[in-house]
Design an enzyme around this catalytic site. Structure first.
Site, PDB file in Angstrom:
ATOM      1  N   LEU A  37      10.881 -20.853  -4.009  1.00 12.93           N
ATOM      2  CA  LEU A  37       9.784 -20.003  -3.541  1.00 12.93           C
ATOM      3  C   LEU A  37       8.529 -20.156  -4.414  1.00 12.93           C
ATOM      4  O   LEU A  37       8.646 -20.267  -5.631  1.00 12.93           O
ATOM      5  CB  LEU A  37      10.278 -18.554  -3.622  1.00 12.93           C
ATOM      6  CG  LEU A  37       9.295 -17.454  -3.283  1.00 12.93           C
ATOM      7  CD1 LEU A  37       9.029 -17.419  -1.784  1.00 12.93           C
ATOM      8  CD2 LEU A  37       9.846 -16.097  -3.750  1.00 12.93           C
ATOM      9  N   HIS A  79       3.430   3.486  -8.882  1.00 11.46           N
ATOM     10  CA  HIS A  79       3.181   2.075  -9.204  1.00 11.46           C
ATOM     11  C   HIS A  79       4.424   1.444  -9.850  1.00 11.46           C
ATOM     12  O   HIS A  79       4.768   0.308  -9.552  1.00 11.46           O
ATOM     13  CB  HIS A  79       1.968   1.941 -10.128  1.00 11.46           C
ATOM     14  CG  HIS A  79       0.669   2.347  -9.482  1.00 11.46           C
ATOM     15  ND1 HIS A  79       0.329   1.962  -8.210  1.00 11.46           N
ATOM     16  CD2 HIS A  79      -0.373   3.088  -9.930  1.00 11.46           C
ATOM     17  CE1 HIS A  79      -0.863   2.457  -7.896  1.00 11.46           C
ATOM     18  NE2 HIS A  79      -1.312   3.159  -8.927  1.00 11.46           N
ATOM     19  N   ARG A 109     -11.205   2.262  -9.791  1.00 12.93           N
ATOM     20  CA  ARG A 109     -10.293   3.404  -9.989  1.00 12.93           C
ATOM     21  C   ARG A 109     -10.460   3.959 -11.408  1.00 12.93           C
ATOM     22  O   ARG A 109     -10.983   3.275 -12.280  1.00 12.93           O
ATOM     23  CB  ARG A 109      -8.848   2.953  -9.775  1.00 12.93           C
ATOM     24  CG  ARG A 109      -8.598   2.545  -8.340  1.00 12.93           C
ATOM     25  CD  ARG A 109      -7.143   2.348  -8.042  1.00 12.93           C
ATOM     26  NE  ARG A 109      -6.997   2.028  -6.631  1.00 12.93           N
ATOM     27  CZ  ARG A 109      -5.874   2.137  -5.940  1.00 12.93           C
ATOM     28  NH1 ARG A 109      -4.778   2.555  -6.523  1.00 12.93           N
ATOM     29  NH2 ARG A 109      -5.839   1.826  -4.653  1.00 12.93           N
ATOM     30  N   SER A 118      -6.934  -5.764  -6.388  1.00 17.30           N
ATOM     31  CA  SER A 118      -8.115  -6.260  -5.665  1.00 17.30           C
ATOM     32  C   SER A 118      -9.353  -6.175  -6.555  1.00 17.30           C
ATOM     33  O   SER A 118      -9.365  -5.422  -7.543  1.00 17.30           O
ATOM     34  CB  SER A 118      -8.349  -5.439  -4.393  1.00 17.30           C
ATOM     35  OG  SER A 118      -8.967  -4.219  -4.710  1.00 17.30           O
ATOM     36  N   ASP A 139       0.833  -1.212   0.000  1.00 22.03           N
ATOM     37  CA  ASP A 139       0.000   0.000   0.000  1.00 22.03           C
ATOM     38  C   ASP A 139       0.867   1.262   0.000  1.00 22.03           C
ATOM     39  O   ASP A 139       1.939   1.281   0.581  1.00 22.03           O
ATOM     40  CB  ASP A 139      -0.908  -0.029   1.240  1.00 22.03           C
ATOM     41  CG  ASP A 139      -2.068   0.936   1.111  1.00 22.03           C
ATOM     42  OD1 ASP A 139      -2.284   1.489   0.009  1.00 22.03           O
ATOM     43  OD2 ASP A 139      -2.774   1.149   2.115  1.00 22.03           O
ATOM     44  N   GLY A 140       0.362   2.298  -0.642  1.00 19.05           N
ATOM     45  CA  GLY A 140       1.004   3.612  -0.534  1.00 19.05           C
ATOM     46  C   GLY A 140       1.705   4.094  -1.794  1.00 19.05           C
ATOM     47  O   GLY A 140       2.415   5.103  -1.755  1.00 19.05           O
ATOM     48  N   ASN A 141       1.515   3.411  -2.920  1.00 18.58           N
ATOM     49  CA  ASN A 141       2.159   3.855  -4.169  1.00 18.58           C
ATOM     50  C   ASN A 141       1.738   5.286  -4.526  1.00 18.58           C
ATOM     51  O   ASN A 141       2.560   6.114  -4.913  1.00 18.58           O
ATOM     52  CB  ASN A 141       1.777   2.944  -5.340  1.00 18.58           C
ATOM     53  CG  ASN A 141       2.329   1.551  -5.185  1.00 18.58           C
ATOM     54  OD1 ASN A 141       3.146   1.300  -4.317  1.00 18.58           O
ATOM     55  ND2 ASN A 141       1.875   0.632  -6.029  1.00 18.58           N
ATOM     56  N   GLY A 142       0.435   5.532  -4.421  1.00 17.33           N
ATOM     57  CA  GLY A 142      -0.109   6.837  -4.802  1.00 17.33           C
ATOM     58  C   GLY A 142       0.420   7.938  -3.895  1.00 17.33           C
ATOM     59  O   GLY A 142       0.847   9.006  -4.357  1.00 17.33           O
TER      60      GLY A 142
HETATM   61  C1  FPP Z   1      -1.487   0.316  -3.486  1.00 14.43           C
HETATM   62  O1  FPP Z   1      -1.092   1.632  -3.689  1.00 14.43           O
HETATM   63  C2  FPP Z   1      -1.008  -0.579  -4.508  1.00 14.43           C
HETATM   64  C3  FPP Z   1      -1.784  -1.153  -5.488  1.00 14.43           C
HETATM   65  C4  FPP Z   1      -3.216  -0.887  -5.633  1.00 14.43           C
HETATM   66  C5  FPP Z   1      -1.257  -2.070  -6.460  1.00 14.43           C
HETATM   67  C6  FPP Z   1       0.069  -2.709  -6.201  1.00 14.43           C
HETATM   68  C7  FPP Z   1       0.617  -3.052  -7.520  1.00 14.43           C
HETATM   69  C8  FPP Z   1       1.924  -3.021  -7.871  1.00 14.43           C
HETATM   70  C9  FPP Z   1       3.018  -2.741  -6.923  1.00 14.43           C
HETATM   71  C10 FPP Z   1       2.324  -3.258  -9.281  1.00 14.43           C
HETATM   72  C11 FPP Z   1       1.960  -4.555  -9.930  1.00 14.43           C
HETATM   73  C12 FPP Z   1       2.179  -5.791  -9.144  1.00 14.43           C
HETATM   74  C13 FPP Z   1       3.027  -6.830  -9.427  1.00 14.43           C
HETATM   75  C14 FPP Z   1       2.959  -8.077  -8.623  1.00 14.43           C
HETATM   76  C15 FPP Z   1       4.031  -6.762 -10.502  1.00 14.43           C
HETATM   77  P1  FPP Z   1      -2.230   2.750  -3.796  1.00 14.43           P
HETATM   78  O2  FPP Z   1      -2.305   3.187  -5.205  1.00 14.43           O
HETATM   79  O3  FPP Z   1      -3.515   2.258  -3.222  1.00 14.43           O
HETATM   80  O4  FPP Z   1      -1.596   3.846  -2.894  1.00 14.43           O
HETATM   81  P2  FPP Z   1      -2.375   5.008  -2.113  1.00 14.43           P
HETATM   82  O5  FPP Z   1      -3.210   4.325  -1.068  1.00 14.43           O
HETATM   83  O6  FPP Z   1      -1.235   5.794  -1.545  1.00 14.43           O
HETATM   84  O7  FPP Z   1      -3.188   5.757  -3.120  1.00 14.43           O
END
Ligand code: FPP
Length: 247
Positions: free
Chosen positions: A129, A35, A69, A63, A18-21
């Site tokens: 793994l 991302h 989104r 999910s 969590d937390g990419n955004g």
């Molecule tokens: C949450 O960040 C992350 C996701 C919704 C997706 C995670 C996906 C990846 C890291 C890329 C693809 C995966 C693989 C296995 C190659 P958010 O966007 O909800 O962050 P925020 O809560 O800060 O907005």
């Protein structure tokens, strides 16, 4: 393992990335950059898990709720997953990594499902793994599909209601054959499961880290393993120390 703090290695680690955004936002960058950086963190985590001797690593990649989104962000996430499989599959295969995919497969459109299935097929006999990718995954949906399957088996006379116990439910889930996660990590400071592995998390240790997913690395992975090793897992019984005193 040289480090005594890591004497207990979890067999199965599951991660809510969590937390990419927010990571991107903090830097004035588009969410898509967060991302992309997140995929680099995925690569490092897969390597660290294999090296630590973890046998199963489950990543919450997409999910069933993520479809809501904006279309551009959905396309972005699908594109990153697609590229990850295309670019990294050969190397993962060389490293003896097995890929499994959990989540609802019906009605998935386009090339993403065939790609995921190809990754599963190519790596099915690998024994290091197991990387479990949760895609179009929601735990309530998974449980509902398992219950519906068991109901159909009862209707068909293959089972009676009395045959349905916890083990049979576990074996009807997408994670059949995979041990329950010992450790679930969530990054970004949020402290909830968000419909992730609800059945399987019954006795998991939960570790919430404040860092955003793109900053997750080998060091943070090992930090989480150390926190796990320091926990006293009782599974509803008594701790070893208490049991020794009582016994
Ligand atoms: C949450 O960040 C992350 C996701 C919704 C997706 C995670 C996906 C990846 C890291 C890329 C693809 C995966 C693989 C296995 C190659 P958010 O966007 O909800 O962050 P925020 O809560 O800060 O907005």
């Amino acid at each position: 393992m040289a480090n005594p703090e890591l004497a207990i290695i979890p067999q199965h680690v599951a991660i809510i990335m969590d937390g990419n955004g927010r990571w991107a936002n903090k830097r004035g960058l588009p969410r898509t950059v967060g991302h992309s950086k997140g995929v680099e963190a995925v690569r490092e985590t897969v390597r660290a898990a294999g090296e630590a001797g973890v046998k199963y690593l489950t990543l919450f990649a997409f999910s069933s709720e993520n479809w809501s989104r904006p279309e551009s962000e959905v396309n972005d996430l699908l594109g990153l997953l697609r590229r990850f499989i295309r670019r990294d599959l050969a190397e993962l295969h060389r490293e003896n990594v097995r890929i499994r995919v959990i989540g609802e497969r019906d009605e998935l459109q386009g090339d993403i499902l065939p790609l995921l299935v190809e990754a599963e097929e190519t790596t099915r006999f690998n024994t290091a793994l197991t990387l479990v990718i949760a895609f179009n995954y929601g735990a309530r949906n998974e449980i509902a599909r398992a219950v519906a399957k068991l109901a159909r088996d009862v209707e068909a006379g293959l089972l009676t209601a009395a045959d349905i116990d916890a083990d049979r439910i576990s074996e009807s889930l997408d994670t059949a054959g995979i041990p329950d996660p010992d450790l679930i990590i969530r990054t970004s400071g949020e402290e909830r499961l968000s419909n992730f592995l609800l059945w399987q998390a019954a006795y998991s240790e939960l570790v919430f880290l404040p860092e955003y997913w793109p900053d997750f690395d080998r060091k943070l992975f090992y930090d989480a393993l150390r926190i796990f090793a320091s926990r006293d897992r009782r599974f509803g019984g008594l701790s070893n120390q208490t049991a020794a005193v009582v016994g």
